[in-house]
Scaffold this motif. Structure first.
Motif, PDB file in Angstrom:
ATOM      1  N   UNK A   8      36.396  47.660  30.937  1.00 14.05           N
ATOM      2  CA  UNK A   8      36.393  48.615  32.054  1.00 14.05           C
ATOM      3  C   UNK A   8      34.951  48.995  32.394  1.00 14.05           C
ATOM      4  N   UNK A   9      33.992  48.270  31.827  1.00 16.40           N
ATOM      5  CA  UNK A   9      32.572  48.550  32.085  1.00 16.40           C
ATOM      6  C   UNK A   9      32.076  47.945  33.388  1.00 16.40           C
ATOM      7  N   UNK A  10      32.901  47.144  34.028  1.00 15.96           N
ATOM      8  CA  UNK A  10      32.468  46.472  35.250  1.00 15.96           C
ATOM      9  C   UNK A  10      32.211  47.468  36.375  1.00 15.96           C
ATOM     10  N   UNK A  11      31.569  47.007  37.434  1.00 19.06           N
ATOM     11  CA  UNK A  11      31.386  47.828  38.630  1.00 19.06           C
ATOM     12  C   UNK A  11      32.743  48.161  39.235  1.00 19.06           C
ATOM     13  N   UNK A  12      32.806  49.275  39.955  1.00 18.77           N
ATOM     14  CA  UNK A  12      34.046  49.669  40.635  1.00 18.77           C
ATOM     15  C   UNK A  12      33.703  50.156  42.029  1.00 18.77           C
ATOM     16  N   UNK A  13      34.366  49.596  43.005  1.00 19.64           N
ATOM     17  CA  UNK A  13      34.094  49.934  44.394  1.00 19.64           C
ATOM     18  C   UNK A  13      35.172  50.880  44.916  1.00 19.64           C
ATOM     19  N   UNK A  14      34.811  52.143  45.077  1.00 13.61           N
ATOM     20  CA  UNK A  14      35.762  53.115  45.596  1.00 13.61           C
ATOM     21  C   UNK A  14      35.307  53.715  46.911  1.00 13.61           C
ATOM     22  N   UNK A  15      34.509  52.960  47.669  1.00 16.21           N
ATOM     23  CA  UNK A  15      33.978  53.481  48.919  1.00 16.21           C
ATOM     24  C   UNK A  15      35.076  53.660  49.964  1.00 16.21           C
ATOM     25  N   UNK A  16      34.851  54.567  50.890  1.00 11.70           N
ATOM     26  CA  UNK A  16      35.810  54.826  51.950  1.00 11.70           C
ATOM     27  C   UNK A  16      36.084  53.578  52.762  1.00 11.70           C
ATOM     28  N   UNK A  17      37.357  53.313  53.038  1.00 12.00           N
ATOM     29  CA  UNK A  17      37.730  52.124  53.796  1.00 12.00           C
ATOM     30  C   UNK A  17      37.920  50.900  52.940  1.00 12.00           C
ATOM     31  N   UNK A  18      37.576  51.009  51.665  1.00 11.06           N
ATOM     32  CA  UNK A  18      37.746  49.871  50.762  1.00 11.06           C
ATOM     33  C   UNK A  18      39.230  49.651  50.492  1.00 11.06           C
ATOM     34  N   UNK A  19      39.663  48.413  50.504  1.00  9.98           N
ATOM     35  CA  UNK A  19      41.067  48.076  50.234  1.00  9.98           C
ATOM     36  C   UNK A  19      41.246  48.027  48.721  1.00  9.98           C
TER      37      UNK A  19
END
Length: 818
Positions: free
Chosen positions: A276-287
């Motif tokens: 779970x150390x990977x990058x995580x993309x939670x930006x607005x509009x992200x699917x």
């Protein structure tokens, strides 16, 4: 014990020894032929595979009267005929491919066929076997003899103890440790040093760093918003596991599948934070599904690099062009990691599934914040009873509040104060601030309490971990790796067909995968692991391409030694400390690193191991060394990341002003580099040549640019370390000669020579003159850093010695493991 106890015997290579497929032939085929006649079925020409021997598409096939490769008969082998042809319409590789064979390569292929075209599996896919030999040194000596070279003598004691102390703990030895080792005449003196270092708690901190690079560990999610996360308990678990010498097979199983072990403990679940150390993309509009799929991709490719040493990422979109790995193989591995309940949603760094590891302080803070919200909500409720009169016990909606404008009827009138959100309160404050100051004050107090409660909840330590869904999620091959383009090909969890299969009764889950990776007959895991350790000690792996053991990777410089170490590692019970001791105790490791111009020209990278390792220390180790010799290093293990010195505005520029760096004070400034806060999109500024921690990276990075010197000469940490280092020497010794000897011994672990002493004494005299003429410059230099200066020291002299200590800390010998 005699140095290089095995006798050095010059060996003469046999003339015209038979060609070896792996060594001599496969590299030619993979580089020049596999693009059109390799594993990738979609790009394959003429239904011909030159990566396989047998079968209707194999290299030994006969079709339409033509045999591609006919053992013993080069003239009857169509492949050789076409390789040797001068006809542009017949020659292979064809001119349009922009590839061509040298005359030597053509003759090698011809000779191989005439010798019988003996085929061979790629060496990395065959389980390692223990060759004849009982030590690292025997294998190295045989290779040196074949090259007509001799080993170097043993390094002198000061250099040797500095080398092994840096390698095993990441910190330099103290002068007392050096003197004790030099004075001891016992045959076991060096072994005692190695054993002491292996038992040091600093050992785990040193080796944890390499694992964090592989695990892409950071304290934030990455991408533009780059929100913080609390993964540091996992980092501390790694350090503790390394110090406890957890067997590497157990270390592997816990991190890949600790949650699936029977009766899994909290510690075993914590270990699964690795994936779970990977990058995580939670930006607005992200699917969210796109994010989730990319997270699974990352786990597959990290597992492939760390344990298999293969570039499996090439198969995300198509069959591998060089290695026997198909797209189906990739998604069979994908299915193992596709069963976690994560959704790809969430902007914070604590997305479920997560393990609650709240400290008592954090729990108390959250409870107090919740209590404050309840108190403020009660006050607002009482105030509103008077402001919006209504019958006793009736809700606010049955008052004039229901006629308020905008969203207020729903967010204020129909919602009791304790259930209102921050946005609702902000809207209410904006409406009432100009016509009811008292009510606005009440709303603002509730708003602050809610924000404090949310911040307290956000700052509770939760570590993201792995879990398994109750109902399996189906896995389909994705067209070109696109999350929204599944094909109709459903795939079940499994391992690559080119590698030994999982046992029939093994569970088809992450636990089964982990156990397969560390099975005794697995051809890759032990090799890949010992090769990374070798890289750490010698600067370069026995296989230089530590991340790629495939056919395009570099061949091992000492293949028998690599296999011997791999077998030894497994048979020791995957004992990492025993492996490190084996390497550190070898005569190969203990050689002097001095090199003649002739030997350097012959072997600039020391791949033949005719001398000891010598290369620049990693930047994090350079920082820790500076703090240690200055006496500033705070030896405090574990805990949340710290914020040492950093130039202003770095975070702000990278985050459009949304994140501001708040420097710590006190002992947090002087903790080991391991504990420095790592913002994913802009890493700590004092570390150069380090991975960004955005993806898994395991190959050592070493470059040489002026930016390195600008850091080690000008960064606050290094200037302050030089100042405190100077103070340490000045307080300990009264005359310049003695001070210089102490400075040199602390910085490079050896006594200064008369020539060096004369040169540096001349320099200190010049510096004293310089700062006497510029008192302001002296004062400015002495104000760098937050540690207090001993005011009893004359500023001019202290500044001069600070500059000299900067010089010594920047000597090539100080920045280098010699």
């Amino acid at each position: 014990m005699r140095f290089f106890s095995t006798s050095f015997i010059a060996l003469t290579a046999a003339v015209a020894a038979p060609l070896d497929f792996n060594r001599d032939v496969q590299p030619i085929l993979s580089e020049n032929c596999f693009h059109c006649h390799g594993p990738d079925g979609k790009k394959r020409e003429a239904d011909l595979r030159l990566d396989r021997k047998d079968g209707p598409e194999g290299a030994y096939r006969t079709k339409d009267g033509l045999t591609v490769i006919k053992p013993g008969d080069s003239a009857g082998s169509d492949a050789i005929v076409r390789v040797l042809s001068t006809d542009k319409d017949e020659v292979m590789p064809p001119p349009k491919s922009n590839r061509s064979l040298t005359e030597a390569q053509k003759q090698t292929l011809k000779r191989w066929v005439e010798e019988g075209a003996k085929w061979g599996e790629h060496w990395a896919f065959v389980a390692p076997k223990r060759s004849a030999g009982n030590s690292i040194d025997e294998f190295v000596l045989v290779r040196l003899a074949q090259e007509g070279l001799k080993p170097s003598p043993e390094a002198d004691k000061p250099r040797l103890i500095r080398r092994v102390t840096l390698d095993l703990t990441g910190l330099p030895p103290t002068p007392e440790e050096v003197d004790a080792f030099v004075a001891e005449t016992s045959a076991h003196a060096y072994e005692k040093v190695v054993d002491r270092l292996l038992a040091s708690p600093r050992y785990g901190e040193r080796w944890c760093w390499d694992w964090l690079d592989a695990a892409r560990y950071a304290d934030t999610n990455g991408y533009q918003g780059d929100p913080e996360r609390t993964m540091w308990p996992w980092r501390d678990w790694v350090t503790q596991a390394i110090n406890a010498n957890m067997p590497y097979d157990q270390f592997t199983v816990w991190q890949l599948a600790g949650d699936l072990l029977p009766g899994a403990t909290a510690e075993q679940k914590l270990a699964t934070g690795f994936h779970r150390n990977h990058m995580m993309n939670g930006e607005g509009g992200r699917i969210s599904e796109e994010s989730r799929v990319e997270n699974v991709f990352d786990r597959v490719e990290t597992t492939g690099m760390v344990w298999l040493g293969l570039t499996v990422g090439c198969c995300r979109c198509h069959d591998h062009k060089f290695d026997p790995l198909s797209q189906r193989d990739y998604f069979a591995l994908y299915d193992f990691f596709n069963q976690t309940s994560e959704t790809g949603q969430g902007r914070g760094g604590q997305a479920a599934p997560a393990l609650d590891m709240s400290t008592p302080t954090e729990i108390e803070r959250s409870q107090q914040a919740e209590k404050k919200v309840a108190e403020m909500a009660a006050e607002v409720e009482a105030f509103e009873l008077a402001k919006f009169p209504r019958a006793a016990g009736k809700p606010l909606a049955e008052s004039e509040a229901i006629n308020l404008p905008g969203n207020l009827p729903a967010t204020l009138a129909k919602t009791e104060p304790k259930k209102r959100g921050v946005d609702a309160l902000l809207e209410a404050v904006a409406h009432f601030k100009d016509n009811d100051a008292a009510y606005t004050r009440q709303l603002n107090r509730l708003l602050k309490a809610m924000r404090d409660r949310d911040a307290a909840a956000k700052n509770v330590t939760r570590v993201m971990i792995m879990d398994t869904m109750k109902e399996p999620r189906p896995t389909f091959i994705l067209s070109k790796g696109a999350y929204d383009k599944p094909t109709d090909v459903k795939v079940r969890a499994g391992t690559p067909e080119s590698l030994p299969p999982m046992p029939a009764d093994a569970p088809r889950d992450r636990l089964g995968l982990a156990q397969w990776l560390v099975s005794r007959d697995h051809p890759l895991t032990a090799r890949v692991t010992v090769n990374r350790f070798w890289q750490a000690f010698f600067g370069t792996g026995l296989v230089k391409t530590v991340e790629d053991f495939g056919v395009q990777g570099e061949k091992a410089s000492h293949p028998e030694l690599l296999d011997w170490l791999a077998v030894q590692f497994v048979e020791s019970g995957w004992d990492v400390k025993a492996l490190h001791k084996l390497i550190a105790m070898s005569a190969t490791y203990r050689q002097s690193s001095r090199v003649t111009p002739q030997l350097f020209e012959r072997d600039p990278e020391n791949r033949l191991l005719a001398r000891g390792p010598r290369f620049r220390l990693p930047s994090w180790m350079i920082r820790d060394q500076a703090l240690a010799v200055a006496g500033l290093l705070v030896d405090k293990p574990g805990g949340p990341a710290v914020m040492p010195y950093q130039p202003e505005g770095i975070w702000e520029e990278a985050t459009f002003g949304k994140k501001s760096y708040k420097q710590d004070q006190g002992e947090a400034l002087y903790r080991r580099s391991l504990y420095t806060f790592w913002r994913r999109i802009v890493g700590p500024t004092m570390f150069f040549d380090n991975t960004s921690r955005q993806t898994c990276y395991i190959r050592a990075i070493r470059t040489n640019t002026p930016l390195h010197a600008l850091t080690t000469l000008n960064d606050v940490t290094f200037v302050e370390a030089a100042r405190v280092f100077a103070q340490r020497a000045m307080l300990a010794e009264k005359d310049d000669d003695a001070r210089l000897r102490r400075v040199f011994k602390l910085a490079v672990a050896r006594d200064i020579t008369p020539a060096e002493s004369a040169l540096l004494l001349k320099r200190i005299t010049s510096l004293k003159t310089q700062f006497s003429a510029d008192q302001a410059a002296a004062q400015k230099l002495l104000q760098v850093g937050e540690s207090k200066r001993d005011e009893s020291l004359a500023p001019t002299e202290h500044a001069a010695w600070t500059s000299l200590c900067q010089l010594v800390l920047n000597l090539d010998e100080a920045l280098t493991k010699d």
